[in-house]
Design an enzyme around this catalytic site. Structure first.
Site, PDB file in Angstrom:
ATOM      1  N   ARG A  12       0.925  -1.044  -0.008  1.00 25.48           N
ATOM      2  CA  ARG A  12      -0.086  -0.202   0.191  1.00 25.48           C
ATOM      3  C   ARG A  12       0.930   1.502  -0.067  1.00 25.48           C
ATOM      4  NH1 ARG A  12      -3.547  -1.236   4.527  1.00 25.48           N
ATOM      5  NH2 ARG A  12      -4.827  -2.437   2.784  1.00 25.48           N
ATOM      6  N   ASN A  68      -0.453  -0.951  13.260  1.00 21.94           N
ATOM      7  CA  ASN A  68       0.066  -1.830  12.248  1.00 21.94           C
ATOM      8  C   ASN A  68       1.295  -2.745  12.969  1.00 21.94           C
ATOM      9  OD1 ASN A  68      -1.352  -1.474   9.626  1.00 21.94           O
ATOM     10  ND2 ASN A  68      -0.682   0.436  10.119  1.00 21.94           N
ATOM     11  N   ASP A  92       4.781  -4.531   6.257  1.00 22.52           N
ATOM     12  CA  ASP A  92       3.501  -4.833   7.281  1.00 22.52           C
ATOM     13  C   ASP A  92       3.258  -6.451   7.506  1.00 22.52           C
ATOM     14  OD1 ASP A  92       0.146  -3.892   7.338  1.00 22.52           O
ATOM     15  OD2 ASP A  92       0.504  -5.912   7.044  1.00 22.52           O
ATOM     16  N   ASP A 101       0.813  -7.947   8.939  1.00 19.99           N
ATOM     17  CA  ASP A 101      -0.640  -8.467   9.040  1.00 19.99           C
ATOM     18  C   ASP A 101      -1.349  -8.087  10.276  1.00 19.99           C
ATOM     19  OD1 ASP A 101      -0.219  -9.649   6.375  1.00 19.99           O
ATOM     20  OD2 ASP A 101       0.802 -11.382   7.482  1.00 19.99           O
ATOM     21  N   ASP A 136      -6.972  -9.750  12.379  1.00 24.95           N
ATOM     22  CA  ASP A 136      -5.995 -10.356  11.250  1.00 24.95           C
ATOM     23  C   ASP A 136      -5.175 -11.385  11.560  1.00 24.95           C
ATOM     24  OD1 ASP A 136      -7.644  -8.653   9.579  1.00 24.95           O
ATOM     25  OD2 ASP A 136      -6.004  -7.110   9.556  1.00 24.95           O
ATOM     26  N   GLU A 138      -5.159 -14.059   8.708  1.00 17.94           N
ATOM     27  CA  GLU A 138      -4.243 -13.535   7.786  1.00 17.94           C
ATOM     28  C   GLU A 138      -2.854 -13.625   8.274  1.00 17.94           C
ATOM     29  OE1 GLU A 138      -3.175  -9.424   5.161  1.00 17.94           O
ATOM     30  OE2 GLU A 138      -4.898  -9.340   6.655  1.00 17.94           O
TER      31      GLU A 138
END
EC number: 3.6.1.15
Length: 180
Positions: A26, A90, A106, A108, A123, A126
């Site tokens: 991102r 994060n 990142d 997750d 998450d 994930e």
């Protein structure tokens, strides 16, 4: 070779988030630096264009203060909404800066903090999936889990970016810089 550089107060920079496999995750197109040192970067943004790894774009809905530290495996976004301040945390590598952007990996796991102080770890599925797919080293798993604990302590103790004075000071500084 790109040299490392610390962003200066008032400078506008990009923020780039990557995944462990090195792929871009991102990108935030513009964040105004409020403080930049070797250890801490604090910035502000509002209605900023965000580009996802698949090319989709969206614009942030509210003003936010972002906090990055070189010694901790997390970063914090403080979002100013009508019903209060929300935090999105994060779990990530410590940041690095170069002439292109502020960058981090990142990992997750996220923690969302609500205006009433309650928070949730997000998450985890994930994280487990990506840990297996991208072969996160065992040491990284240990570091990240330790930093989840540190982050939860900071939230509960209202430390660092969760301190009421932090929000007040940096939000005021961001408003002043935006006026010029």
């Amino acid at each position: 070779m790109v040299r490392e550089s610390i962003p200066k107060e008032g400078e506008n920079i990009k923020i780039q988030s990557y995944k462990h496999d090195g792929k871009i995750h991102r990108v935030w197109s513009e964040t105004t630096i409020l403080k930049g040192t070797d250890h801490v970067v604090i910035g502000g943004n509002d209605h900023t264009l965000v580009t996802e790894s698949d090319g989709r774009t969206w614009i942030t809905r509210e003003p936010a203060i972002v906090y990055f530290h070189s010694e901790y495996w997390f970063n914090v976004i403080c979002m100013f909404r009508e019903d209060g301040i929300y935090y999105y945390c994060n779990l990530s590598s410590p940041f690095v800066c170069d002439e292109e952007a502020l960058k981090y990996i990142d990992y997750d796991l996220d923690i969302k903090v609500y205006p009433n102080g309650k928070y949730h770890l997000l998450d985890e599925d994930e994280y487990e999936q990506h840990m297996n797919q991208m072969n996160y080293p065992h040491d990284i798993d240990i570091i990240l889990r330790r930093n989840v604990d540190i982050l939860q302590q900071w939230i509960e103790q209202k430390k660092g970016p969760f301190a009421p004075d932090f929000i007040k000071v940096w939000n005021e500084r961001y408003k002043k810089i935006r006026q010029y």
